[in-house]
Design a protein around this motif. Structure first.
Motif, PDB file in Angstrom:
ATOM      1  N   ALA A  61       6.694  24.068  32.617  1.00  0.00           N
ATOM      2  CA  ALA A  61       6.572  22.860  33.434  1.00  0.00           C
ATOM      3  C   ALA A  61       5.369  22.017  33.042  1.00  0.00           C
ATOM      4  CB  ALA A  61       6.474  23.258  34.906  1.00  0.00           C
ATOM      5  N   ASP A  62       4.281  22.661  32.584  1.00  0.00           N
ATOM      6  CA  ASP A  62       3.074  21.913  32.215  1.00  0.00           C
ATOM      7  C   ASP A  62       3.312  20.966  31.041  1.00  0.00           C
ATOM      8  OD1 ASP A  62       3.485  24.227  30.655  1.00  0.00           O
ATOM      9  OD2 ASP A  62       1.386  24.233  29.990  1.00  0.00           O
ATOM     10  N   GLN A  63       4.335  21.231  30.231  1.00  0.00           N
ATOM     11  CA  GLN A  63       4.637  20.371  29.094  1.00  0.00           C
ATOM     12  C   GLN A  63       5.292  19.056  29.513  1.00  0.00           C
ATOM     13  OE1 GLN A  63       6.423  24.085  27.022  1.00  0.00           O
ATOM     14  NE2 GLN A  63       6.038  22.674  25.334  1.00  0.00           N
ATOM     15  N   LEU A  64       5.647  18.946  30.800  1.00  0.00           N
ATOM     16  CA  LEU A  64       6.274  17.726  31.315  1.00  0.00           C
ATOM     17  C   LEU A  64       5.268  16.773  31.940  1.00  0.00           C
ATOM     18  CD1 LEU A  64       9.320  19.382  33.118  1.00  0.00           C
ATOM     19  CD2 LEU A  64       9.355  18.244  30.889  1.00  0.00           C
ATOM     20  N   GLY A  66       3.057  13.981  33.081  1.00  0.00           N
ATOM     21  CA  GLY A  66       2.932  12.579  32.682  1.00  0.00           C
ATOM     22  C   GLY A  66       4.150  12.003  31.981  1.00  0.00           C
ATOM     23  N   ARG A  67       5.214  12.790  31.856  1.00  0.00           N
ATOM     24  CA  ARG A  67       6.376  12.343  31.083  1.00  0.00           C
ATOM     25  C   ARG A  67       7.629  12.090  31.941  1.00  0.00           C
ATOM     26  NH1 ARG A  67       3.515  16.039  27.809  1.00  0.00           N
ATOM     27  NH2 ARG A  67       3.150  15.252  25.686  1.00  0.00           N
ATOM     28  N   LEU A  68       7.554  12.382  33.222  1.00  0.00           N
ATOM     29  CA  LEU A  68       8.753  12.350  34.057  1.00  0.00           C
ATOM     30  C   LEU A  68       9.381  10.968  34.165  1.00  0.00           C
ATOM     31  CD1 LEU A  68       7.789  14.785  36.975  1.00  0.00           C
ATOM     32  CD2 LEU A  68       8.981  15.281  34.824  1.00  0.00           C
ATOM     33  N   LYS A  69       8.575   9.940  34.373  1.00  0.00           N
ATOM     34  CA  LYS A  69       9.128   8.597  34.519  1.00  0.00           C
ATOM     35  C   LYS A  69       9.831   8.148  33.247  1.00  0.00           C
ATOM     36  CE  LYS A  69       8.131   3.972  36.239  1.00  0.00           C
ATOM     37  NZ  LYS A  69       7.113   3.079  36.852  1.00  0.00           N
ATOM     38  N   LYS A  70       9.237   8.421  32.095  1.00  0.00           N
ATOM     39  CA  LYS A  70       9.855   8.021  30.828  1.00  0.00           C
ATOM     40  C   LYS A  70      11.130   8.813  30.551  1.00  0.00           C
ATOM     41  CE  LYS A  70       5.814   6.096  28.509  1.00  0.00           C
ATOM     42  NZ  LYS A  70       4.932   6.141  27.315  1.00  0.00           N
ATOM     43  N   VAL A 218      14.775  15.246  26.389  1.00  0.00           N
ATOM     44  CA  VAL A 218      13.658  16.114  26.768  1.00  0.00           C
ATOM     45  C   VAL A 218      12.917  16.614  25.529  1.00  0.00           C
ATOM     46  CG1 VAL A 218      13.044  18.285  27.922  1.00  0.00           C
ATOM     47  CG2 VAL A 218      14.743  16.765  28.944  1.00  0.00           C
ATOM     48  N   GLU A 219      13.653  16.959  24.485  1.00  0.00           N
ATOM     49  CA  GLU A 219      13.018  17.399  23.231  1.00  0.00           C
ATOM     50  C   GLU A 219      12.165  16.286  22.630  1.00  0.00           C
ATOM     51  OE1 GLU A 219      16.404  20.650  21.807  1.00  0.00           O
ATOM     52  OE2 GLU A 219      16.539  18.553  21.165  1.00  0.00           O
ATOM     53  N   LYS A 220      12.606  15.068  22.764  1.00  0.00           N
ATOM     54  CA  LYS A 220      11.840  13.918  22.243  1.00  0.00           C
ATOM     55  C   LYS A 220      10.469  13.835  22.919  1.00  0.00           C
ATOM     56  CE  LYS A 220      11.827   8.938  23.037  1.00  0.00           C
ATOM     57  NZ  LYS A 220      12.587   7.805  23.611  1.00  0.00           N
ATOM     58  N   HIS A 221      10.427  14.064  24.235  1.00  0.00           N
ATOM     59  CA  HIS A 221       9.178  13.916  24.986  1.00  0.00           C
ATOM     60  C   HIS A 221       8.324  15.183  24.992  1.00  0.00           C
ATOM     61  CE1 HIS A 221       9.956   9.911  26.646  1.00  0.00           C
ATOM     62  NE2 HIS A 221      11.217  10.282  26.735  1.00  0.00           N
ATOM     63  N   VAL A 222       8.942  16.329  24.787  1.00  0.00           N
ATOM     64  CA  VAL A 222       8.204  17.593  24.899  1.00  0.00           C
ATOM     65  C   VAL A 222       7.963  18.269  23.557  1.00  0.00           C
ATOM     66  CG1 VAL A 222       8.287  19.920  25.906  1.00  0.00           C
ATOM     67  CG2 VAL A 222       9.055  17.967  27.250  1.00  0.00           C
ATOM     68  N   ALA A 223       8.937  18.130  22.631  1.00  0.00           N
ATOM     69  CA  ALA A 223       8.852  18.857  21.360  1.00  0.00           C
ATOM     70  C   ALA A 223       8.809  17.918  20.160  1.00  0.00           C
ATOM     71  CB  ALA A 223      10.038  19.805  21.231  1.00  0.00           C
ATOM     72  N   GLY A 224       8.459  16.663  20.391  1.00  0.00           N
ATOM     73  CA  GLY A 224       8.370  15.704  19.288  1.00  0.00           C
ATOM     74  C   GLY A 224       9.698  15.448  18.604  1.00  0.00           C
TER      75      GLY A 224
END
Length: 365
Positions: A61-64, A66-70, A218-224
């Motif tokens: 969950a910590d990898q998310l 600041g990314r939720l809105k995007k 999700v991979e785009k925002h979390v795993a580049g």
């Protein structure tokens, strides 16, 4: 309503009611019926193959942060909701094997092939949703709820109309007109069963197409953007019919708002927007025809929810969730549904809980 269904001569053993049971058309939503040599199209319903998809991701969950809105904005941009469809059709959709059999479907839908093609990979409206969740171990899950879109609806409506007409011509005495049925061995039964299976396959693949896009977002925002391997994938119907063995006999099982829950089956039981959801594994309970509930079940109608609640109530009840908070989702407010915890307590003999989820992002249809 349950007594009406149970009174039909071809209903096998008993009608099983799930703990989220509520009013529906013809048969109760949250009911399971087994039949021999007949099937009731309206009992299956018009949202043929409606169901759930879930994917456990190898992220915390910590990898998310600041990314939720995007993530929500990307979901809304890449997956059409409501009456919208895809402007471009991707290769995976074109390559779906079901298109090879489209010309065999009911003549009343033959003008809808292009629409069906463009709607593959779209969510629809009503209570359909896409959610980004975390479990009690802070593991990230992707979850969505959708069915066979307009094509499944129109196939069902055409066949329900035929069943009613046959009942009228035969002067069949029914406790409810929506319990008109087809008899096995007739061309009408064969045509409906063929179209039903096609629509159920469409619904399952529709969820897969959306889930693949959701995963890429999700991979785009979390795993580049790097592809990852999910830890668990579940894709299950909760509005459908299949041939199954029960009490040593092959029967037609119709689950109207219920999930198959054999001992080897994983299922998904979502709560309302703002409540917990559950990944479960079946216990193979024979009396339920190896089934469990498909959600919390509505406590009040959509119109009643709109009369009782306002936007401020939606904002308060969805606090902490990245989602729409406007008049368009008042009918989906959490208070319009039964408490999911109570529903789960009432089916401890049907399923075991594998994971308990809470929403971080919710995109409604």
């Amino acid at each position: 309503m349950a007594r009406n269904v149970a009174s039909l001569p071809f209903v096998y053993k008993h009608v099983a009611l799930m703990p989220d049971v509520h009013l529906g058309k013809g048969a109760l939503v949250g009911s399971v019926l087994a039949t021999h040599d007949a099937i009731i199209p309206a009992a299956v319903g018009v949202d043929v193959g409606c169901g759930m998809g879930a994917m456990q991701m190898p992220f915390g969950a910590d990898q998310l942060d600041g990314r939720l809105k995007k993530i929500r904005q990307d979901i809304e941009a890449m997956i059409p909701v409501g009456f919208n469809d895809n402007k471009e059709v991707e290769k995976a959709v074109y390559n779906w094997q079901g298109w090879n059999h489209f010309k065999e479907l009911h003549r009343g839908v033959q003008h809808l092939e292009t629409k069906a093609l463009k709607q593959m990979g779209s969510l629809g409206g009503g209570n359909h949703f896409i959610e980004l969740c975390v479990d009690t171990q802070n593991q990230v899950w992707l979850m969505l709820h959708s069915g066979s879109r307009n094509i499944g609806n129109m196939l069902a409506q055409n066949h329900i109309k035929t069943a009613r007409e046959l009942a009228r011509l035969a002067r069949t005495q029914l406790p409810d007109p929506d319990l008109a049925y087809f008899v096995a061995g007739t061309s009408e039964f064969a045509d409906y069963w063929r179209d039903l299976q096609w629509a159920q396959d469409y619904a399952r693949f529709n969820r897969q197409v959306m889930m693949d896009r959701f995963k890429q977002i999700v991979e785009k925002h979390v795993a580049g953007g790097k592809p990852t391997k999910p830890l668990l994938v579940v894709n299950c119907h909760h509005n459908y019919a299949e041939k199954e063995m029960h009490y040593d006999r092959e029967v037609y099982v119709t689950r109207k708002g219920a999930v198959r829950a054999r001992t080897e089956d994983y299922g998904i039981i979502p709560g309302s927007m703002g409540a917990k959801s559950y990944i479960v594994k079946g216990k193979g309970n024979a009396e339920s025809y190896c089934s469990c509930s498909h959600g919390a079940g509505r406590l009040m109608s959509r119109s009643a929810a709109k009369r009782q609640f306002d936007v401020d109530d939606v904002i308060r009840q969805t606090d902490g969730i990245e989602c729409r908070k406007d008049a368009g989702v008042i009918d989906e407010i959490p208070a319009a549904y039964k408490p999911i915890e109570t529903v789960m307590q009432n089916q401890a003999d049907l399923v075991e809980i594998v994971a308990t989820l809470r929403q971080l992002v919710c995109v409604k249809g």
